[in-house]
Write a protein that holds these residues in place. Structure first.
Motif, PDB file in Angstrom:
ATOM      1  N   LEU A   1       1.619  -1.782   0.023  1.00  0.00           N
ATOM      2  CA  LEU A   1      -0.200   0.265  -0.179  1.00  0.00           C
ATOM      3  C   LEU A   1       0.355   1.039   0.043  1.00  0.00           C
ATOM      4  O   LEU A   1       0.629   1.911  -0.708  1.00  0.00           O
ATOM      5  CB  LEU A   1      -0.248   0.210   1.155  1.00  0.00           C
ATOM      6  CG  LEU A   1      -2.041  -1.261   2.131  1.00  0.00           C
ATOM      7  CD1 LEU A   1      -2.406  -1.478   2.804  1.00  0.00           C
ATOM      8  CD2 LEU A   1      -3.083  -1.559  -0.211  1.00  0.00           C
ATOM      9  N   GLU A   2       1.964   0.915   0.754  1.00  0.00           N
ATOM     10  CA  GLU A   2       2.796   2.435   0.544  1.00  0.00           C
ATOM     11  C   GLU A   2       4.109   1.505   1.251  1.00  0.00           C
ATOM     12  O   GLU A   2       3.856   0.819   1.601  1.00  0.00           O
ATOM     13  CB  GLU A   2       2.133   3.151   2.257  1.00  0.00           C
ATOM     14  CG  GLU A   2       1.047   3.872   1.857  1.00  0.00           C
ATOM     15  CD  GLU A   2       0.538   4.512   3.092  1.00  0.00           C
ATOM     16  OE1 GLU A   2       1.508   5.265   3.790  1.00  0.00           O
ATOM     17  OE2 GLU A   2       0.339   4.755   3.863  1.00  0.00           O
ATOM     18  N   TRP A   3       5.410   2.686   0.417  1.00  0.00           N
ATOM     19  CA  TRP A   3       6.790   2.309   0.604  1.00  0.00           C
ATOM     20  C   TRP A   3       7.719   3.718   0.494  1.00  0.00           C
ATOM     21  O   TRP A   3       7.536   4.294  -0.552  1.00  0.00           O
ATOM     22  CB  TRP A   3       7.340   1.248  -0.952  1.00  0.00           C
ATOM     23  CG  TRP A   3       8.273   1.545  -0.536  1.00  0.00           C
ATOM     24  CD1 TRP A   3       9.354   1.452  -1.815  1.00  0.00           C
ATOM     25  CD2 TRP A   3       9.459   1.060   0.380  1.00  0.00           C
ATOM     26  NE1 TRP A   3      10.529   1.366  -1.389  1.00  0.00           N
ATOM     27  CE2 TRP A   3      10.480   1.019  -0.808  1.00  0.00           C
ATOM     28  CE3 TRP A   3       9.822   0.609   1.393  1.00  0.00           C
ATOM     29  CZ2 TRP A   3      12.384   0.698   0.126  1.00  0.00           C
ATOM     30  CZ3 TRP A   3      10.450   0.140   1.848  1.00  0.00           C
ATOM     31  CH2 TRP A   3      11.805   0.446   1.621  1.00  0.00           C
ATOM     32  N   ASP A   4       7.775   4.118   1.555  1.00  0.00           N
ATOM     33  CA  ASP A   4       8.777   4.995   1.680  1.00  0.00           C
ATOM     34  C   ASP A   4      10.247   4.525   1.607  1.00  0.00           C
ATOM     35  O   ASP A   4      11.179   4.351   2.424  1.00  0.00           O
ATOM     36  CB  ASP A   4       8.164   6.178   2.503  1.00  0.00           C
ATOM     37  CG  ASP A   4       9.650   7.359   2.679  1.00  0.00           C
ATOM     38  OD1 ASP A   4      10.824   7.674   1.880  1.00  0.00           O
ATOM     39  OD2 ASP A   4       8.990   7.770   3.619  1.00  0.00           O
ATOM     40  N   PRO A   5      11.286   4.370   0.325  1.00  0.00           N
ATOM     41  CA  PRO A   5      12.539   4.560  -0.083  1.00  0.00           C
ATOM     42  C   PRO A   5      12.970   4.964   0.985  1.00  0.00           C
ATOM     43  O   PRO A   5      14.251   5.038   1.264  1.00  0.00           O
ATOM     44  CB  PRO A   5      13.108   4.416  -1.331  1.00  0.00           C
ATOM     45  CG  PRO A   5      11.677   4.773  -1.719  1.00  0.00           C
ATOM     46  CD  PRO A   5      10.620   4.665  -0.550  1.00  0.00           C
ATOM     47  N   ALA A   6      13.031   6.022   1.641  1.00  0.00           N
ATOM     48  CA  ALA A   6      13.511   6.632   2.550  1.00  0.00           C
ATOM     49  C   ALA A   6      13.545   7.243   3.400  1.00  0.00           C
ATOM     50  O   ALA A   6      15.094   6.858   3.986  1.00  0.00           O
ATOM     51  CB  ALA A   6      13.198   9.161   2.410  1.00  0.00           C
ATOM     52  N   THR A   7      13.074   6.312   4.026  1.00  0.00           N
ATOM     53  CA  THR A   7      12.777   5.979   5.852  1.00  0.00           C
ATOM     54  C   THR A   7      12.968   4.153   5.999  1.00  0.00           C
ATOM     55  O   THR A   7      13.041   3.752   7.409  1.00  0.00           O
ATOM     56  CB  THR A   7      11.457   6.198   6.328  1.00  0.00           C
ATOM     57  OG1 THR A   7      10.114   5.818   5.529  1.00  0.00           O
ATOM     58  CG2 THR A   7      11.462   8.308   7.040  1.00  0.00           C
ATOM     59  N   GLY A   8      12.523   3.610   4.648  1.00  0.00           N
ATOM     60  CA  GLY A   8      12.476   2.429   5.041  1.00  0.00           C
ATOM     61  C   GLY A   8      11.175   1.905   5.569  1.00  0.00           C
ATOM     62  O   GLY A   8      11.100   0.363   5.990  1.00  0.00           O
ATOM     63  N   LEU A   9      10.505   2.652   5.541  1.00  0.00           N
ATOM     64  CA  LEU A   9       8.580   1.860   6.174  1.00  0.00           C
ATOM     65  C   LEU A   9       8.214   1.531   5.002  1.00  0.00           C
ATOM     66  O   LEU A   9       7.925   2.429   3.621  1.00  0.00           O
ATOM     67  CB  LEU A   9       8.172   3.730   6.691  1.00  0.00           C
ATOM     68  CG  LEU A   9       8.351   3.830   7.854  1.00  0.00           C
ATOM     69  CD1 LEU A   9       7.363   5.080   8.767  1.00  0.00           C
ATOM     70  CD2 LEU A   9       7.997   2.613   9.295  1.00  0.00           C
ATOM     71  N   VAL A  10       7.057   0.170   4.947  1.00  0.00           N
ATOM     72  CA  VAL A  10       6.414  -0.346   3.805  1.00  0.00           C
ATOM     73  C   VAL A  10       5.288  -0.533   4.630  1.00  0.00           C
ATOM     74  O   VAL A  10       5.233  -0.712   5.975  1.00  0.00           O
ATOM     75  CB  VAL A  10       6.844  -1.490   3.892  1.00  0.00           C
ATOM     76  CG1 VAL A  10       7.331  -2.883   4.385  1.00  0.00           C
ATOM     77  CG2 VAL A  10       5.864  -2.020   2.473  1.00  0.00           C
ATOM     78  N   ARG A  11       4.417   0.265   4.180  1.00  0.00           N
ATOM     79  CA  ARG A  11       2.932  -0.518   5.478  1.00  0.00           C
ATOM     80  C   ARG A  11       2.261  -1.745   3.688  1.00  0.00           C
ATOM     81  O   ARG A  11       1.255  -1.473   2.417  1.00  0.00           O
ATOM     82  CB  ARG A  11       1.633   0.866   4.792  1.00  0.00           C
ATOM     83  CG  ARG A  11       0.294   0.602   5.542  1.00  0.00           C
ATOM     84  CD  ARG A  11      -0.283   1.824   6.109  1.00  0.00           C
ATOM     85  NE  ARG A  11      -0.749   1.937   4.827  1.00  0.00           N
ATOM     86  CZ  ARG A  11      -2.096   1.708   5.224  1.00  0.00           C
ATOM     87  NH1 ARG A  11      -2.959   1.045   5.891  1.00  0.00           N
ATOM     88  NH2 ARG A  11      -2.824   2.847   3.638  1.00  0.00           N
ATOM     89  N   CYS A  12       1.740  -2.984   4.511  1.00  0.00           N
ATOM     90  CA  CYS A  12       1.413  -4.204   2.885  1.00  0.00           C
ATOM     91  C   CYS A  12      -0.516  -4.617   3.697  1.00  0.00           C
ATOM     92  O   CYS A  12       0.275  -4.728   4.407  1.00  0.00           O
ATOM     93  CB  CYS A  12       2.601  -5.053   3.245  1.00  0.00           C
ATOM     94  SG  CYS A  12       3.882  -4.440   3.052  1.00  0.00           S
ATOM     95  N   GLU A  13      -0.654  -4.944   2.438  1.00  0.00           N
ATOM     96  CA  GLU A  13      -2.030  -5.749   3.262  1.00  0.00           C
ATOM     97  C   GLU A  13      -1.094  -7.429   3.506  1.00  0.00           C
ATOM     98  O   GLU A  13       0.039  -7.779   3.202  1.00  0.00           O
ATOM     99  CB  GLU A  13      -2.561  -5.702   1.567  1.00  0.00           C
ATOM    100  CG  GLU A  13      -3.699  -4.524   1.298  1.00  0.00           C
ATOM    101  CD  GLU A  13      -4.293  -5.555  -0.147  1.00  0.00           C
ATOM    102  OE1 GLU A  13      -5.755  -5.067   0.479  1.00  0.00           O
ATOM    103  OE2 GLU A  13      -4.617  -5.729  -0.849  1.00  0.00           O
TER     104      GLU A  13
END
Lengths: 464, 277
Positions: free
Chosen positions: A74-86
């Motif tokens: 759902l979301e991926w931020d390569p700057a912080t390494g945070l990822v939101r997934c189903e």
């Protein structure tokens, strides 16, 4: 919503249970499935990739939610390494997304086919458990649908009791709908791996214990046929990340094409066919030969560099390897023991399996640390996973042997892991979880699932 | 899953903790079977046999007391809960889908379905006709079988696994002067099972038609006329169990009825019309 009566199996192909399969595409459909279950007086179990060796993702005659359609990052931020997934996102999809941008999932299983929902349910560990803990320790937040229809958001601060119980809860409290994870920075697509032989169980465990603090990953392979002074011998693989600057060309090594496992051996032979050729060896004599040959090959101490994916996902190296165990499949017996008692307990276990003529065909050891999750399997010590071939002629004998193993492990303060063990009884589960933990879990269960809709075959076996 | 389950009385027999089956595991696997018509005769004997061989068996029959006695007897003899009882009248067709769903959930799946329910009311003379009796035979032996086997076949076809056993009869191979109603009901069963076999074999489902000769059961006592080569019920049940293990298509029990019926099936009509059996 479509329901299909489907024959489902465990990963080891040693257990089958047909169920009404529903493939939900969102929270509304998950809730509809609960309503349908209530109406029909059936129970519900979530299933990810079906990679558990036991009955964790089976619900014979009930409803099974196949979560693999909810597979969006759902979301991926390569700057912080945070990822939101189903929850249906597999580790494969996840690492292939984050690795080329310099990140790696902090905890991965031995196969990349597992889904995140399944990983959280079992609270999986990797070869870095001693250092990074379980996958739950890297979850910042998740949302879940409870059987009551309630949507909950949990983090270590918010709804903390549910956070620590749903992760490790084997899907018995609610269904994950989104998961936010912190990835780990990497500076190269390669790991430095040291391989060293160990001559017996004592040296094996000592090498894991001493090697762990200096490495990011450590794992042992155990040659399970050796007895006497060679009992527990094998090979240790210890790996560490490359620091910034150690890899002269990180852009290149981090490219996806340099990570993906080759589908063919020597570029010629398709690995998908390999399991057919392994089948003739899937007996005591064949595996003894394989084990001894592998041990001899492993004797020279050496160091090499290896891509992350190749190091971690050994189980995917031979596709469908589990089919090589034949028609009745395999089971895995994994026990977790405190560092003080591990050697004594496993000496008994290994000797017993050899004495009974039912040696394990594959042994894998790891170093662990305890964690705060409610149904934790971990200890400050080690784990040993043993694969056994299931044979119709030895089922009863092997069943009796495993009950003896359980007694030995419990007597030595050990624990079990329910992504793996298929034969553990309710009494044994109660013995290592402790009455207080089980009571606390059942209280939460009552709160989240007052109509007792969420039940798997595993739940009925260990809490039934 | 069907909406028709709503019409079903959800508590055919109160479940208690003693009714729980032991968990099925890779090392203690469990085949699961439903026997409809389980309370007496071949149904009761096959249920006992299956439980002894390790199956979990759902016993379905109309006579509640007999059913519960048999259930307790089986569980006591194998030393654990392997049989569960479900009182049900096979002519209560509407109840079937919901009951099937419930039983499959209780058993944790289904590997074999055996339809044993059957009645035989001989008219008592070659000049006697009794529509009420004929109707009941067709309603129980044939329509009862279809009411159960339709949803079972649908389930197995979808799961691409399973085994169906239907009980026909040597009496279903030809229409004879003695018992037209019974002949018809069993001939219908044969044809229906054959059609299911042709539908389901390609989906990995085995359909076994059992054609017993004379078996020493309550039904036989009511028979009019000679009953040659009658065998004990245990012998018939052993034959059925073996055929199930071998996943056969069709058997006669005892086997030599196959030869006898081969001859009878080929008696030309102009001769058959003049015979007295």
């Amino acid at each position: 919503m479509r329901t299909t009566f489907t024959q489902l199996e465990n990963f080891g192909h040693s257990l089958d249970a047909p169920a009404y399969l529903i493939k939900p595409r969102g929270t509304e459909e998950i809730y509809s499935a609960f309503k349908l279950a209530k109406q029909n007086e059936l129970t519900v179990t979530a299933r990810g990739a079906g990679r558990s060796y036991n009955d964790a993702a089976l619900n014979g005659g009930g409803i099974v939610l196949d979560m693999t359609a909810m597979d969006q990052i759902l979301e991926w931020d390569p700057a912080t390494g945070l990822v939101r997934c189903e929850p249906g996102v597999t580790l494969e999809k996840l690492w292939q997304k984050v690795e080329p941008e310099g990140w790696w999932p902090p905890v991965v299983s031995g196969t990349m086919r597992t889904t995140l929902g399944g990983c959280l349910s079992a609270n999986i560990h990797g070869k870095n458990n001693f250092k990074m803990g379980t996958i739950g320790e890297h979850v910042l937040e998740f949302t879940a649908t409870l059987p009551t229809g309630a949507e909950v958001t949990c983090s270590p601060k918010k709804n903390a009791d549910l956070f620590y119980a749903m992760i490790s809860g084997y899907g018995m409290l609610g269904i994950f709908t989104s998961i936010t994870l912190q990835m780990k920075r990497i500076y190269s697509g390669l790991l430095v791996v040291d391989a060293l032989p160990v001559q017996n169980l004592n040296r094996h465990l000592t090498a894991l214990y001493d090697g762990a603090p200096h490495n990011d990953y450590i794992v042992g392979w155990m040659e399970t046929f050796a007895g006497g002074s060679g009992l527990g011998r094998g090979q240790i693989h210890a790996a560490r990340y490359l620091h910034e600057g150690e890899d002269p060309n990180p852009q290149e090594t981090m490219k996806l094409k340099n990570q993906i496992l080759p589908p063919r051996i020597f570029g010629v032979f398709p690995k998908g066919l390999l399991h057919y050729f392994m089948r003739p060896f899937a007996n005591n004599l064949g595996w003894r030969m394989v084990n001894i040959a592998k041990y001899i090959v492993s004797l020279p101490k050496h160091t090499f560099r290896q891509p992350h994916a190749a190091f971690h996902f050994l189980l995917d190296y031979v596709p469908n390897w589990e089919l090589s165990y034949g028609r009745d499949g395999l089971i895995q017996y994994q026990s977790f023991l405190p560092k003080e008692t591990a050697e004594a307990a496993w000496t008994e276990v290994l000797k017993l399996s050899q004495k009974r003529g039912m040696p394990s065909y594959l042994g894998v050891t790891k170093r662990h640390r305890p964690d705060k999750f409610l149904l934790t399997h971990s200890v400050d010590g080690f784990s040993l996973a043993l694969d056994f071939k299931v044979k119709n002629s030895t089922r009863a004998k092997m069943s009796a042997m495993l009950q003896e193993f359980d007694k030995i492990i419990i007597a030595h303060g050990g624990r079990f892991y329910f992504a793996k063990n298929s034969e553990t009884t309710a009494e044994t589960a109660l013995a290592f979880y402790g009455e207080e933990t089980v009571k606390k879990f059942k209280q939460l269960k009552k709160r989240c699932d007052p109509n007792e809709l969420l039940e798997s075959d595993l739940y009925r076996r260990i809490f039934g | 899953m069907s909406d028709s389950s709503k019409s079903f009385d959800k508590t055919p027999s109160a479940r208690t903790s003693q009714d729980k089956l032991a968990p099925a595991t890779p090392l203690n696997p469990r085949h699961r079977a439903i026997v409809v018509g389980a309370s007496v005769g071949m149904g009761a004997a096959l249920s006992k046999k299956l439980a002894k061989e390790g199956y979990a068996v759902a016993l379905v029959a109309r006579q509640k007391d007999k059913l519960n006695t048999l259930c307790a007897e089986i569980n006591q003899s194998v030393g654990e809960t392997r049989a569960l009882a479900y009182p049900h009248d096979v002519t209560n067709y509407k109840e079937v889908p919901g009951l099937l769903q419930k039983i499959v959930a209780d058993l944790g799946g289904l590997d074999a379905f055996i339809f044993m329910a059957g009645i035989n009311y001989p008219p008592g003379g070659n000049d006697k006709y009794n529509f009420e009796n004929d109707r009941q035979m067709v309603e129980i032996n044939l329509i009862g079988a279809m009411a159960w086997l339709n949803p079972v076949a649908e389930m197995f076809q979808s799961a691409k696994a399973g085994q169906i056993v239907g009980i026909g009869s040597v009496a279903g191979d030809r229409g004879r002067v003695g018992n037209p109603g019974y002949n018809t009901s069993k001939a219908g069963v044969h044809t229906y099972l054959e059609a299911l076999r042709n539908r389901l074999t390609r989906h990995g489902v085995n359909v076994l038609t059992v054609k017993p000769g004379f078996v020493k059961t309550e039904m036989l006592k009511a028979a009019v006329g000679p009953t040659p080569f009658a065998i004990p019920v245990e012998k018939a049940v052993d034959d059925i169990y073996k055929a199930m293990q071998k996943r056969k298509q069709s058997i006669y029990t005892p086997f030599f009825w196959g030869y006898i019926m081969f001859v009878i099936r080929h008696i030309p009509s102009f001769v058959f019309r003049r015979l007295s059996f």
